[in-house]
Design an enzyme around this catalytic site. Structure first.
Site, PDB file in Angstrom:
ATOM      1  N   ASP A 199      12.561   3.030   1.005  1.00  0.00           N
ATOM      2  CA  ASP A 199      11.861   3.001   2.146  1.00  0.00           C
ATOM      3  C   ASP A 199      12.376   2.715   3.405  1.00  0.00           C
ATOM      4  O   ASP A 199      12.467   3.392   4.568  1.00  0.00           O
ATOM      5  CB  ASP A 199      10.435   2.472   1.845  1.00  0.00           C
ATOM      6  CG  ASP A 199      10.410   1.121   1.527  1.00  0.00           C
ATOM      7  OD1 ASP A 199      11.586   0.293   1.527  1.00  0.00           O
ATOM      8  OD2 ASP A 199       9.475   0.631   1.216  1.00  0.00           O
ATOM      9  N   THR A 200      13.303   1.578   3.512  1.00  0.00           N
ATOM     10  CA  THR A 200      14.172   1.287   4.466  1.00  0.00           C
ATOM     11  C   THR A 200      14.842   2.197   5.049  1.00  0.00           C
ATOM     12  O   THR A 200      15.325   2.350   6.034  1.00  0.00           O
ATOM     13  CB  THR A 200      14.784  -0.158   4.095  1.00  0.00           C
ATOM     14  OG1 THR A 200      13.897  -1.301   3.563  1.00  0.00           O
ATOM     15  CG2 THR A 200      15.601  -0.754   5.460  1.00  0.00           C
ATOM     16  N   SER A 204       0.907  -1.211   0.150  1.00  0.00           N
ATOM     17  CA  SER A 204      -0.049   0.058  -0.097  1.00  0.00           C
ATOM     18  C   SER A 204       0.927   1.196   0.168  1.00  0.00           C
ATOM     19  O   SER A 204       1.927   1.153   0.191  1.00  0.00           O
ATOM     20  CB  SER A 204      -1.117   0.081   1.342  1.00  0.00           C
ATOM     21  OG  SER A 204      -0.195   0.025   2.566  1.00  0.00           O
TER      22      SER A 204
END
Length: 494
Positions: free
Chosen positions: A243-244, A16
């Site tokens: 994103d990490t 998402s």
């Protein structure tokens, strides 16, 4: 400067996406949700793809919502996404087809093909990156092996967030943290590895210049500024576009020796280091060295995370039984502990499918009691994930020569309190869980650093500690967990 400054984080994960607004008053950071949307793969005759045009529309929708709500107090926007996937642009800048999904089968057999062209040890020596068939290197190699017309026509390779940034700004740039996920980047040379690419038959000229996290890419293209109502004043910052990388930037640590887990569809487990760790041990344990923020690297290893539970839930829904994640966690908490042990990274768990049956088959094939109920199956999955955390952390400590504690878990997976407690129990470490929206917080934090609202990563983490609540989980009795861990080790050595 206005009393409060706002920053938009567009955080697109493998399941998402969300548009978030961060409001900074000079002391505390508050996050608010603007828009949330699903990110579902699309199966076409030629394979599994991402619907990147819809993701682009959702990002514009989120930015427009921020401008409507907050007007000129919005200073900038930053995008982060999952790693390894990419789009190819023609020489005129048009997109050459929908980007493939990393779980598409086109990379089957590509690791072996790569090793025929360059020894495994040499690839690691050049890139320092964990060997996963999903990596961009093997996706590109598959295209080269099959003489892909798109690869022949390509003028530019852009990872997913770099592609979205290009559509925002017109700038073709590869941000460091996402570039390192490709296994095409040489951290010692701080550039794409031309020799590796040549040996794989991948054209080196398609790779863009690499920029560090926190780079100001400039303003919005005129048609984007008009469509979102943002005008030309708003800056586009490349935060940690992986994103990490953004999630780890927001770890609320107050010392150097912490361990971290970014918990979601994948769990990424590791430590923050000042330079890559590239040697025989890190190769043997299949660790990775991904670019971090502010001169750091993330020395870590991927572990199959809540993907296992997501696929169980999807399978049961197809069978006519819908369960929320909270309901599944409650069922697992009530199930008997450590009935069976799985290796969550077994290849049978990688692709979409009947995950409950696969978990049961693993247990049966390894001579263990087979979990029967939904709660037992989910608990087995979560306990396997927690035990694999221990395996990764012990090997990271061995290579770094120091104890890694406490264990910070950040991201959406922290909403599963049972997994946080199991992680404490399995690893024997205090677990500090939160913030949930670490990726968005880290994205905003890097925008704040880029625009001078925060002076450093250390100061930024102080802001995180003062802004978000965390939960602490202490480990319980060790004996049963130690026995279960020995079972896991027997599977891994076998």
């Amino acid at each position: 400067m206005p009393e409060a400054v706002r920053f938009v984080a567009l955080d697109v994960g493998a399941e998402s996406g969300r548009g978030m607004v961060g409001t900074f008053d000079g002391v505390q950071l508050r996050l608010g949700e603007l828009h949330r949307f699903p990110n579902n793969p699309v199966q076409l005759p030629d394979g599994l793809h991402w619907d990147v045009l819809r993701l682009w529309a959702e990002c514009q929708h989120s930015l427009a919502a921020a401008v409507r709500e907050h007007g000129e107090s919005v200073a900038s926007v930053g995008i982060d996404t999952w790693g390894v996937d990419f789009g190819l642009l023609a020489r005129d800048g048009t997109l050459l087809g929908n980007p493939y999904h990393y779980r598409d089968g086109r990379t089957d057999g590509m690791l072996e093909e790569a090793f025929r062209r360059m020894p495994r040890a040499e690839i690691f020596e050049r890139t320092g990156i964990q060997f996963l068939q999903i990596n961009s290197l093997y996706q590109l190699l598959s295209m080269a092996v099959h003489d892909s017309p798109a690869l022949r026509a390509a003028g530019t390779f852009l990872t997913t967030p770099d592609l979205l940034n290009y559509w925002l700004t017109g700038q073709k740039a590869g941000e460091l943290t996402i570039a390192t996920t490709t296994q095409c980047f040489n951290p010692r040379a701080n550039d794409w590895d031309g020799e590796l690419l040549a040996r794989m038959g991948i054209p080196a000229h398609i790779f863009p210049p690499v920029v560090p996290p926190g780079t100001d890419l400039g303003g919005l293209l005129p048609h984007v500024a008009q469509a979102t109502g943002a005008g030309a004043r708003l800056s586009v910052i490349a935060p940690a576009c992986h994103d990490t990388g953004s999630a780890v930037a927001a770890v609320p640590a107050d010392g150097p020796d912490f361990a971290w887990i970014s918990s979601g569809t994948w769990s990424v487990v590791g430590a923050e280091v000042s330079e890559p760790v590239i040697d025989g041990q890190s190769l043997g344990y299949n660790f990775t060295n991904e670019g971090g923020v502010c001169g750091t690297y993330r020395f870590c290893r991927n572990v199959m995370g809540l993907w296992l539970v997501q696929e169980c839930r999807r399978t049961w829904a197809q069978q006519g039984e819908e369960h929320s994640y909270a309901e599944l966690a409650a069922m697992a908490a009530a199930a008997p502990p450590l009935k069976a042990v799985i290796d969550p990274d077994d290849s049978e768990f990688f692709k979409p499918g009947d995950m409950p049956a696969r978990i049961q088959a693993f247990c049966r094939q390894t001579g263990q009691s087979m979990p029967e109920t939904r709660g037992e199956i989910v608990r087995c999955a979560l306990e396997g994930i927690a035990l694999k955390y221990r395996w990764v952390l012990e090997r990271a400590e061995q290579m770094l020569g120091r104890r890694l504690a406490p264990l910070h878990i950040v991201g959406g997976g922290t909403q599963n309190h049972l997994l946080s407690q199991l992680a404490a129990d399995a690893t024997g470490r205090t677990v500090i869980a939160g913030p949930v929206e670490a990726t968005a917080a880290g994205n905003v934090l890097m925008q704040m650093i880029a625009l001078g609202h925060v002076a450093s990563l250390v100061e930024g983490r102080e802001v995180v500690r003062s802004s978000f609540e965390v939960e602490t989980f202490e480990p319980g009795p060790r004996e049963a967990w130690d026995e279960a861990y020995e079972r896991l080790l027997s599977f891994l050595s076998g």
